[in-house]
Design a protein around this motif. Structure first.
Motif, mmCIF file in Angstrom:
data_model
loop_
_atom_site.group_PDB
_atom_site.id
_atom_site.type_symbol
_atom_site.label_atom_id
_atom_site.label_comp_id
_atom_site.label_asym_id
_atom_site.label_seq_id
_atom_site.Cartn_x
_atom_site.Cartn_y
_atom_site.Cartn_z
ATOM 1 N N GLU A 175 -19.990 100.031 14.065
ATOM 2 C CA GLU A 175 -20.271 100.671 12.775
ATOM 3 C C GLU A 175 -20.357 99.634 11.656
ATOM 4 O OE1 GLU A 175 -18.133 103.908 9.738
ATOM 5 O OE2 GLU A 175 -16.995 102.963 11.377
ATOM 6 N N HIS A 178 -16.026 101.250 15.833
ATOM 7 C CA HIS A 178 -15.906 100.823 14.441
ATOM 8 C C HIS A 178 -16.374 99.390 14.220
ATOM 9 C CE1 HIS A 178 -14.255 104.642 13.467
ATOM 10 N NE2 HIS A 178 -13.322 104.503 14.390
ATOM 11 N N TRP A 190 -8.760 101.696 14.743
ATOM 12 C CA TRP A 190 -9.044 101.601 13.312
ATOM 13 C C TRP A 190 -7.716 101.588 12.565
ATOM 14 C CZ3 TRP A 190 -8.022 105.320 9.386
ATOM 15 C CH2 TRP A 190 -7.307 106.430 9.851
ATOM 16 N N HIS A 213 -11.592 107.296 8.398
ATOM 17 C CA HIS A 213 -11.738 106.954 9.816
ATOM 18 C C HIS A 213 -13.055 106.221 10.052
ATOM 19 C CE1 HIS A 213 -10.661 107.034 13.969
ATOM 20 N NE2 HIS A 213 -11.737 107.684 14.322
ATOM 21 N N ASP A 214 -14.161 106.770 9.612
ATOM 22 C CA ASP A 214 -15.472 106.116 9.721
ATOM 23 C C ASP A 214 -15.840 105.588 8.335
ATOM 24 O OD1 ASP A 214 -15.349 107.099 12.286
ATOM 25 O OD2 ASP A 214 -17.029 108.484 12.092
ATOM 26 N N ASN A 233 -11.876 103.054 19.962
ATOM 27 C CA ASN A 233 -11.800 103.803 18.701
ATOM 28 C C ASN A 233 -10.698 103.312 17.771
ATOM 29 O OD1 ASN A 233 -12.970 105.939 17.120
ATOM 30 N ND2 ASN A 233 -11.145 107.167 17.519
#
Length: 421
Positions: free
Chosen positions: A175, A172, A102, A285-286, A100
């Protein structure tokens, strides 16, 4: 603003009102059981994502890309609720960067817009584009990246040169590969990668479609493997469960440290207040998918889960048991009621933010735009709720007789002038 309106009352979240015996060992067991369930749900949804990625690679289309995106979004719901297990649990915090981390310098992975730039003095791999380059230089050595594998991503690329922005693995990285860059700033719109970026042979866009598919496959397989490790660590006989259960005081300290640090320094500060102060969508964050409102919402839900000792699984079943709430109620019923009320107020504020984004009224990056008073109010509603509940957590620490708890801070909350220095 009411809890009922937003569907965030305890009943709506599936939490029972049953009071359990306030026993330290029982509370620690519930804490571990919720972790095990949360990581197992994260693993289940990651495996579903893996199947969707396989389908995309086998038959790239608008439909298979949309299905992979939907699977990624679904996988974030249980995972974000496990973030409360960081900070207080070294085994989780040491591992979390794999899955996770980022923000990331996405030019390390794939092609980017010219506005991204070709170099960065702090990161030699800022625009390395591993997908386009089967060899590249790293610390004066030539790296053979002709075959993109989980080992290459995890052992060579991830945090290469000890640069934290070299995020090559985890949610991410996946993503970015599914959505592409979000070039809209604080205007409407998320990343818009075409499905043809995964078409091998004629019709490939972006170049190197076979290597892009290989990277996506490797990153997804690695995510599943990493989640298998953490789910096992919290299962019966697992190392994380054993560590929490072996010392009651240390276990309770881990719980309150995780709740306080995620609530205050990490979520209220680094993930929310800082981006608003800078008016910077890069602080999302996303950021590629415009899913940040959900990530923040479910982070806050995870804090509430742990305090109340109840977690609603992806299949609708509820894992619940003795809780910190029970321990506090036995010592100070008024304080327990205060904490519960503040948790619900935070979830209500987060729910307002989430509702605005889900309805298409305003995405999270738009909320960060300078001069957007309504957006600022939505974000600050969550920030203020998180800060207020942390103050009550400090009283919980005192009531439970715990010492030595250090809660993560943030300049955005503690020393705002430093943010702009």
């Amino acid at each position: 603003m009411t809890s009922l309106k937003l569907g965030v009352t305890l009943a709506a979240l599936g939490f029972a009102s049953t009071a359990f015996a306030a026993d330290n060992q029982a509370v620690l067991k519930t804490y571990a059981d919720i972790a095990a369930a949360g990581y197992e749900d994260s693993l289940i949804t990651a495996r579903t994502l893996g199947s969707a990625v396989d389908a995309l690679i086998a038959n790239p289309s608008e439909e298979t890309l949309a299905a992979a995106k939907s699977a990624w979004l679904a996988s974030r719901v249980p995972y974000q609720q496990t973030e409360v297990y960081r900070f207080g649990n070294a085994i989780v915090d040491d591992w979390e960067g794999k899955v996770n981390a980022w923000p990331l310098d996405e030019g390390l992975i794939d092609y980017v817009d010219t506005s991204y730039g070709a170099e960065n003095e702090e990161n030699a791999l800022y625009a390395a584009n591993v997908i386009a380059n089967p060899t590249f230089a790293l610390s004066g050595e030539t790296v053979d990246a002709s075959e993109i594998t989980p080992v290459l991503l995890a052992e060579t690329l991830h945090e290469a040169d000890e640069v934290e922005a070299n995020v090559a693995t985890g949610y991410h990285a996946i993503e970015f590969l599914l959505w592409g860059q979000d070039l809209n700033g604080t205007e409407a719109g998320a990343g818009n990668r075409p499905y043809t970026d995964f078409v091998t042979g004629e019709g490939c866009t972006g170049g190197n479609c076979d290597r892009r598919a290989a990277y996506l496959k490797a990153a997804t397989d690695l995510l599943v493997s990493d989640l298998e490790d953490m789910a096992g660590a919290w299962a019966e006989g697992g190392a994380a469960r054993a560590e929490v259960m072996k010392d009651e005081t240390a276990g309770l300290t881990a719980i309150l440290t995780g709740m306080g640090s995620l609530s205050y320094g990490e979520l209220a500060g680094e993930r929310m207040r800082l981006g608003l102060m800078l008016n910077d969508p890069e602080e999302e964050h996303d950021c590629f998918s415009d899913n940040t409102h959900n990530s923040h919402y479910y982070d806050a839900a995870g804090i509430q889960n742990v305090y109340l000792g109840a977690y609603t699984r992806v299949d609708g079943s509820v894992v619940e048991g003795a809780s910190v709430s029970d321990l506090v109620a036995a010592q100070d019923a008024e304080l327990n009621a205060e904490v519960i009320a503040k948790l619900e107020a935070t979830m209500a504020a987060m729910g307002e933010m989430k509702a605005a984004a889900d309805a298409g009224e305003m995405s999270y990056d738009q909320m960060l735009a300078p001069g957007n008073a309504k957006g600022e109010a939505l974000v600050m509603g969550g920030v203020n709720g998180l800060v207020a509940q942390t103050k009550s957590f400090e009283r919980v620490v005192s009531v439970l007789g715990l010492d030595g708890i250090a809660v993560e801070g943030s300049d955005s909350l503690d020393n705002p002038s430093a943010v702009f220095q």
